[in-house]
Design an enzyme around this catalytic site. Structure first.
Site, mmCIF file in Angstrom:
data_model
loop_
_atom_site.group_PDB
_atom_site.id
_atom_site.type_symbol
_atom_site.label_atom_id
_atom_site.label_comp_id
_atom_site.label_asym_id
_atom_site.label_seq_id
_atom_site.Cartn_x
_atom_site.Cartn_y
_atom_site.Cartn_z
ATOM 1 N N ARG A 54 0.861 -1.186 0.000
ATOM 2 C CA ARG A 54 0.000 0.000 0.000
ATOM 3 C C ARG A 54 0.891 1.228 0.000
ATOM 4 O O ARG A 54 2.112 1.115 -0.001
ATOM 5 C CB ARG A 54 -1.025 -0.017 1.145
ATOM 6 C CG ARG A 54 -0.701 -0.729 2.396
ATOM 7 C CD ARG A 54 0.459 -0.187 3.136
ATOM 8 N NE ARG A 54 0.292 1.220 3.416
ATOM 9 C CZ ARG A 54 1.275 2.065 3.632
ATOM 10 N NH1 ARG A 54 2.543 1.654 3.620
ATOM 11 N NH2 ARG A 54 1.064 3.329 3.887
ATOM 12 N N GLY A 55 0.250 2.403 0.017
ATOM 13 C CA GLY A 55 1.029 3.647 -0.046
ATOM 14 C C GLY A 55 1.058 4.124 -1.497
ATOM 15 O O GLY A 55 1.249 3.313 -2.417
ATOM 16 N N ASP A 249 -1.916 11.193 -1.043
ATOM 17 C CA ASP A 249 -2.335 10.195 -2.034
ATOM 18 C C ASP A 249 -2.790 10.867 -3.323
ATOM 19 O O ASP A 249 -2.765 10.249 -4.390
ATOM 20 C CB ASP A 249 -3.449 9.330 -1.444
ATOM 21 C CG ASP A 249 -2.913 8.518 -0.282
ATOM 22 O OD1 ASP A 249 -2.420 7.414 -0.515
ATOM 23 O OD2 ASP A 249 -2.933 9.022 0.862
ATOM 24 N N LYS A 260 -4.427 10.003 4.247
ATOM 25 C CA LYS A 260 -5.112 9.056 5.133
ATOM 26 C C LYS A 260 -6.094 9.747 6.067
ATOM 27 O O LYS A 260 -5.798 10.825 6.592
ATOM 28 C CB LYS A 260 -4.042 8.274 5.921
ATOM 29 C CG LYS A 260 -4.550 7.204 6.841
ATOM 30 C CD LYS A 260 -5.467 6.196 6.175
ATOM 31 C CE LYS A 260 -4.848 5.477 4.994
ATOM 32 N NZ LYS A 260 -5.837 4.721 4.192
HETATM 33 O O1 MRU Z 1 -4.398 3.160 2.581
HETATM 34 P P1 MRU Z 1 -2.920 3.322 2.378
HETATM 35 O O2 MRU Z 1 -2.089 2.756 3.469
HETATM 36 O O3 MRU Z 1 -2.465 2.911 0.999
HETATM 37 O O4 MRU Z 1 -2.819 4.885 2.443
HETATM 38 C C1 MRU Z 1 -1.766 5.569 1.927
HETATM 39 C C2 MRU Z 1 -0.994 6.116 3.006
HETATM 40 O O5 MRU Z 1 -0.172 5.429 3.547
HETATM 41 C C3 MRU Z 1 -1.178 7.470 3.476
HETATM 42 O O6 MRU Z 1 -2.293 8.121 3.136
HETATM 43 C C4 MRU Z 1 0.114 8.215 3.296
HETATM 44 O O7 MRU Z 1 0.150 9.184 4.244
HETATM 45 C C5 MRU Z 1 0.298 8.788 1.922
HETATM 46 S S1 MRU Z 1 0.778 7.640 0.778
HETATM 47 C C6 MRU Z 1 2.407 7.791 0.841
#
Ligand code: MRU
Length: 368
Positions: A54-55, A249, A260
């Site tokens: 994820r990320g 994101d 997030k």
């Molecule tokens: O749901 P996820 O874990 O894929 O969410 C993404 C994130 O980890 C966060 O929103 C993050 O702060 C930005 S993505 C690098």
């Protein structure tokens, strides 16, 4: 970055077997370090949707490798267009909010237009996936160099006393191919010997802060403390936070930031307490087509069970337990939008700018 002294990226091609993509299964962290082999488009789709990885940056790179795996499933060149279009659609539908995913898929589709045989399509897609991953890592490194200046400045102002940085979720190296975005300035400053400490929001419901950011920082020896999501405001009121850095994101061309769920509340608290609130992101996390984050960014809604249950280590085994009454309903919005007016600045691979269209376009004039 290092895992028990050994350098890793979050995604790579298996050595001597270029038909297998390797990822770190993040569902098992921080308790187990497991590397998973992905050999088909379908497996990559599941890995993204069910958050084995994820990320924003990493799901972009994973989608690029997913398109490569799709080219390995082409048996007849005359069908290749249909197969690749369907693969692109499937990958784009896995997770809607992080724009890096669609960006990487579109990069692949564009590059693949040049292929005139199955072998060429495979080579093009493999090379493109490698380039996307390498660029992600390089951009994150540069974000670290630019963000370092902010931490240095605070450290100078405090005469070398500990700089306290609060972060939300995991915008660390696990969320990208390497280095991370929000964590990159932290790692760079730490390596330069600046005295710092990180407040890590646990980040319910999936606890990316408690399980992933804490694991990363721990691996690198960066001083940190995990806090419940509601603690940040209190810390800010008591001058225990000097700087907030989060990831993104999707960021609009006007500087609204989807990140997030819970990020918006931290931005509000930071504003109320006059604490700088920065967002670190590479170019691939900008959505150049939109200006109004609240109206135009699709917010992913995930399984309500992620809220109702919590997972952790119990007597040596990873177990899941129910938190709510069995029949109580729950809602699980994955992201929220922080309006540009609450963002002090954006830390990008090209430098730091204000969160407004004019300032962003000074760094990215080709997007005018
Ligand atoms: O749901 P996820 O874990 O894929 O969410 C993404 C994130 O980890 C966060 O929103 C993050 O702060 C930005 S993505 C690098």
């Amino acid at each position: 970055m290092n895992v028990q002294g050994k350098p890793y990226r979050t995604i790579w091609l298996k050595k001597d077997d270029h038909y297998t993509v390797m990822i770190i299964d993040q569902r098992k962290l921080p308790h187990q370090f497991v590397v998973e082999e992905i050999t088909s488009l379908q497996q990559m789709e599941v890995a993204i949707k069910d958050m084995h990885l994820r990320g924003a940056g990493l799901i972009g790179a994973a989608a690029a490798y997913g398109m490569y795996l799709a080219t390995l499933e082409i048996n007849d060149f005359s069908n290749s267009n249909a197969i690749l279009t369907a693969a692109a659609e499937r990958l784009k539908n896995t997770r809607p909010t992080a724009v890096n995913l669609a960006w990487a898929v579109d990069q692949q589709l564009d590059a693949l237009k040049q292929g005139i045989s199955i072998e060429e399509l495979q080579t093009i897609a493999r090379n493109k996936a490698i380039v996307i991953a390498d660029e992600d890592a390089a951009n994150c490194k540069k974000i670290g160099e630019h963000g370092l200046t902010l931490i240095e400045e605070i450290s100078r102002r405090k005469n070398g006393a500990t700089v306290n940085i609060l972060t939300h979720c995991n915008a660390g190296w696990l969320a990208f191919v390497d280095h991370g975005t929000a964590t990159s300035p932290i790692y760079t400053a730490f390596e330069k010997g600046i005295d710092l400490h990180v407040w890590v929001d646990e980040t319910r419901p999936r606890n990316q802060g408690a399980s992933l950011t804490a694991w990363e920082l721990n691996m690198h020896g960066v001083p940190h403390t995990v806090i419940a999501d509601n603690v940040g405001g209190h810390l800010m009121q008591h001058k225990m936070v000097d700087l907030v850095i989060v990831g993104s994101d999707r960021t609009t061309r006007s500087g609204d930031v989807a990140n997030k769920i819970g990020t918006y509340l931290k931005a509000l608290a930071a504003r109320d307490n006059n604490i700088p609130f920065y967002v670190a992101l590479p170019m691939s996390s900008f959505d150049w087509e939109i200006k109004d984050g609240l109206q135009q960014i699709e917010i992913e809604e995930r399984d309500a069970d992620e809220v109702r249950f919590i997972e952790g280590l119990c007597e040596g085994e990873i177990k899941k337990v129910l938190l709510t009454p069995e029949s109580t309903p729950s809602k699980n919005y994955g992201f929220d939008v922080t309006p540009a007016r609450l963002v002090t600045g954006l830390i990008t691979e090209r430098g730091i700018c204000e969160a407004n269209e004019e300032s962003i376009l000074k760094l990215y004039p080709e997007k005018r």
